[in-house]
Design a protein around this motif. Structure first.
Motif, PDB file in Angstrom:
ATOM      1  N   ASP A  14      19.031 -31.118 -57.251  1.00 20.89           N
ATOM      2  CA  ASP A  14      19.188 -32.567 -57.406  1.00 20.89           C
ATOM      3  C   ASP A  14      17.937 -33.319 -56.972  1.00 20.89           C
ATOM      4  O   ASP A  14      17.486 -33.184 -55.834  1.00 20.89           O
ATOM      5  CB  ASP A  14      20.384 -33.059 -56.589  1.00 20.89           C
ATOM      6  N   ASP A  15      17.374 -34.092 -57.888  1.00 15.65           N
ATOM      7  CA  ASP A  15      16.191 -34.922 -57.667  1.00 15.65           C
ATOM      8  C   ASP A  15      14.925 -34.113 -57.425  1.00 15.65           C
ATOM      9  O   ASP A  15      13.899 -34.653 -57.007  1.00 15.65           O
ATOM     10  CB  ASP A  15      16.408 -35.928 -56.515  1.00 15.65           C
ATOM     11  N   THR A  16      14.991 -32.805 -57.684  1.00 17.63           N
ATOM     12  CA  THR A  16      13.805 -31.949 -57.720  1.00 17.63           C
ATOM     13  C   THR A  16      13.649 -31.393 -59.137  1.00 17.63           C
ATOM     14  O   THR A  16      12.565 -31.443 -59.715  1.00 17.63           O
ATOM     15  CB  THR A  16      13.894 -30.801 -56.705  1.00 17.63           C
ATOM     16  N   LEU A  17      14.759 -30.880 -59.687  1.00 19.99           N
ATOM     17  CA  LEU A  17      14.754 -30.387 -61.070  1.00 19.99           C
ATOM     18  C   LEU A  17      15.265 -31.440 -62.045  1.00 19.99           C
ATOM     19  O   LEU A  17      14.775 -31.540 -63.171  1.00 19.99           O
ATOM     20  CB  LEU A  17      15.621 -29.123 -61.198  1.00 19.99           C
ATOM     21  N   TRP A  18      16.269 -32.192 -61.610  1.00 18.30           N
ATOM     22  CA  TRP A  18      16.857 -33.204 -62.493  1.00 18.30           C
ATOM     23  C   TRP A  18      17.277 -34.449 -61.717  1.00 18.30           C
ATOM     24  O   TRP A  18      17.394 -34.441 -60.499  1.00 18.30           O
ATOM     25  CB  TRP A  18      18.057 -32.632 -63.252  1.00 18.30           C
ATOM     26  N   LEU A 105      13.481 -33.699 -64.714  1.00 19.93           N
ATOM     27  CA  LEU A 105      12.333 -34.466 -64.250  1.00 19.93           C
ATOM     28  C   LEU A 105      11.056 -33.971 -64.929  1.00 19.93           C
ATOM     29  O   LEU A 105      10.973 -32.811 -65.368  1.00 19.93           O
ATOM     30  CB  LEU A 105      12.213 -34.370 -62.723  1.00 19.93           C
ATOM     31  N   ASP A 106      10.086 -34.842 -65.003  1.00 17.47           N
ATOM     32  CA  ASP A 106       8.845 -34.563 -65.727  1.00 17.47           C
ATOM     33  C   ASP A 106       8.144 -33.311 -65.203  1.00 17.47           C
ATOM     34  O   ASP A 106       7.897 -33.184 -64.003  1.00 17.47           O
ATOM     35  CB  ASP A 106       7.908 -35.775 -65.594  1.00 17.47           C
ATOM     36  N   GLY A 107       7.836 -32.396 -66.106  1.00 21.59           N
ATOM     37  CA  GLY A 107       7.059 -31.206 -65.765  1.00 21.59           C
ATOM     38  C   GLY A 107       7.850 -30.022 -65.276  1.00 21.59           C
ATOM     39  O   GLY A 107       7.297 -28.925 -65.118  1.00 21.59           O
ATOM     40  N   VAL A 108       9.146 -30.179 -65.046  1.00 19.80           N
ATOM     41  CA  VAL A 108       9.952 -29.107 -64.445  1.00 19.80           C
ATOM     42  C   VAL A 108       9.923 -27.833 -65.281  1.00 19.80           C
ATOM     43  O   VAL A 108       9.603 -26.753 -64.775  1.00 19.80           O
ATOM     44  CB  VAL A 108      11.412 -29.580 -64.220  1.00 19.80           C
ATOM     45  N   MET A 175       9.983 -22.865 -50.285  1.00 22.39           N
ATOM     46  CA  MET A 175      11.014 -23.810 -50.727  1.00 22.39           C
ATOM     47  C   MET A 175      10.340 -25.069 -51.240  1.00 22.39           C
ATOM     48  O   MET A 175       9.432 -25.608 -50.608  1.00 22.39           O
ATOM     49  CB  MET A 175      11.945 -24.152 -49.554  1.00 22.39           C
ATOM     50  N   ILE A 176      10.795 -25.531 -52.406  1.00 23.09           N
ATOM     51  CA  ILE A 176      10.275 -26.762 -53.005  1.00 23.09           C
ATOM     52  C   ILE A 176      11.437 -27.738 -53.161  1.00 23.09           C
ATOM     53  O   ILE A 176      12.458 -27.400 -53.770  1.00 23.09           O
ATOM     54  CB  ILE A 176       9.627 -26.481 -54.375  1.00 23.09           C
ATOM     55  N   GLY A 177      11.287 -28.953 -52.608  1.00 20.31           N
ATOM     56  CA  GLY A 177      12.379 -29.914 -52.714  1.00 20.31           C
ATOM     57  C   GLY A 177      11.955 -31.316 -52.346  1.00 20.31           C
ATOM     58  O   GLY A 177      10.839 -31.552 -51.872  1.00 20.31           O
ATOM     59  N   HIS A 196       6.839 -30.342 -50.313  1.00 21.73           N
ATOM     60  CA  HIS A 196       7.678 -31.529 -50.471  1.00 21.73           C
ATOM     61  C   HIS A 196       7.236 -32.306 -51.696  1.00 21.73           C
ATOM     62  O   HIS A 196       6.073 -32.696 -51.822  1.00 21.73           O
ATOM     63  CB  HIS A 196       7.568 -32.419 -49.232  1.00 21.73           C
ATOM     64  N   VAL A 197       8.161 -32.513 -52.648  1.00 21.58           N
ATOM     65  CA  VAL A 197       7.906 -33.332 -53.834  1.00 21.58           C
ATOM     66  C   VAL A 197       8.839 -34.532 -53.737  1.00 21.58           C
ATOM     67  O   VAL A 197      10.019 -34.443 -54.078  1.00 21.58           O
ATOM     68  CB  VAL A 197       8.165 -32.547 -55.140  1.00 21.58           C
ATOM     69  N   PRO A 198       8.357 -35.667 -53.229  1.00 21.97           N
ATOM     70  CA  PRO A 198       9.253 -36.803 -52.995  1.00 21.97           C
ATOM     71  C   PRO A 198       9.809 -37.384 -54.277  1.00 21.97           C
ATOM     72  O   PRO A 198       9.202 -37.271 -55.346  1.00 21.97           O
ATOM     73  CB  PRO A 198       8.359 -37.827 -52.287  1.00 21.97           C
ATOM     74  N   TYR A 199      10.993 -37.974 -54.166  1.00 26.86           N
ATOM     75  CA  TYR A 199      11.625 -38.662 -55.289  1.00 26.86           C
ATOM     76  C   TYR A 199      11.787 -40.123 -54.903  1.00 26.86           C
ATOM     77  O   TYR A 199      11.960 -40.434 -53.728  1.00 26.86           O
ATOM     78  CB  TYR A 199      12.987 -38.015 -55.599  1.00 26.86           C
TER      79      TYR A 199
END
Length: 230
Positions: A14-18, A105-108, A175-177, A196-199
């Protein structure tokens, strides 16, 4: 330990992939508008958050949990005078959320394509099992993942169990999130790596105020940056 030790890359969902959190905030706004006869918008939002946090140990995370918390909060805020029509409306809010399309999300997908074959890829997310399985199926991403882990909570013991199941030491796990609280800090504490990839939208309960300074942590602007850091 350098990034060259990594063998398994786990992605939050959630909010990392979509897209996920904006749907919750849209529903919260509808609920607050519906309850404005009883309390101002910001007070309704505050009371709902308190109810949701109180119920986490009972219901866990996800749409069904939020729906039950909205019903409970409506009963409390209205001093038990809320009508059946309003309860029906809240249930409909929940069903509408469950029926939302999955927006990647873009680029996933491009990043997963680049990493597939080079690393074991894992999806590690928390929430309602049925709902997360539904989202994964709708996303079309299942083929990229060696393992799917859906848990009720994402704390150190949950990650420890996952890493043991994958049969690797923590330094081989990345871990990526988007959540510092759920995706990043527990993994760093165990000796793993974390990106960390912020949303742009984060639930208040997941927010962390302090900065993280750790040799196995990277702050990225976009998921597209992942391959260049490996």
């Amino acid at each position: 330990m350098g990034l060259n030790t990594i063998k398994v890359i786990a992605f939050d969902a959630d909010d990392t992939l979509w897209v996920n959190e904006p749907y919750f905030r849209e529903t919260e706004d509808k609920f607050c508008e519906m309850m404005e006869d009883y309390l101002p918008h910001h007070s309704v939002a505050r009371e709902l958050l308190k109810t949701e946090i109180k119920n986490l140990t009972l219901y866990g995370y996800g749409i069904k949990s939020m729906t039950l918390s909205m019903i409970e909060a409506a009963i409390q805020m209205s001093d038990k005078t809320i009508g059946l029509a309003a309860i029906e409306k809240i249930i409909q809010f929940g069903k509408e959320m469950l029926d939302k399309p999955i927006e990647l999300l873009d680029g996933v997908e491009e990043v997963l394509q680049v990493l597939q074959g080079k690393y074991r890829l894992v999806m590690a997310t928390k929430g309602d099992l049925l709902d997360q399985e539904r989202k994964l199926l709708k996303s079309g991403l299942a083929e990229y993942f060696h393992h799917i882990e859906i848990v009720s909570e994402k704390k150190e013991p949950n990650y420890e169990k996952l890493i043991q199941h994958l049969d690797i030491p923590p330094e081989e796990f990345l871990m990526i999130g988007n959540s510092l609280k759920s995706d990043i800090m527990p993994v760093l504490n165990l000796g793993g790596h974390a990106f960390h990839v912020p949303y742009h939208t984060t639930w208040a309960y997941e927010k962390v105020d302090h900065k993280i300074d750790h040799p196995q942590f990277k702050q990225l602007a976009s998921i597209r940056e992942v391959p260049q850091h490996l």
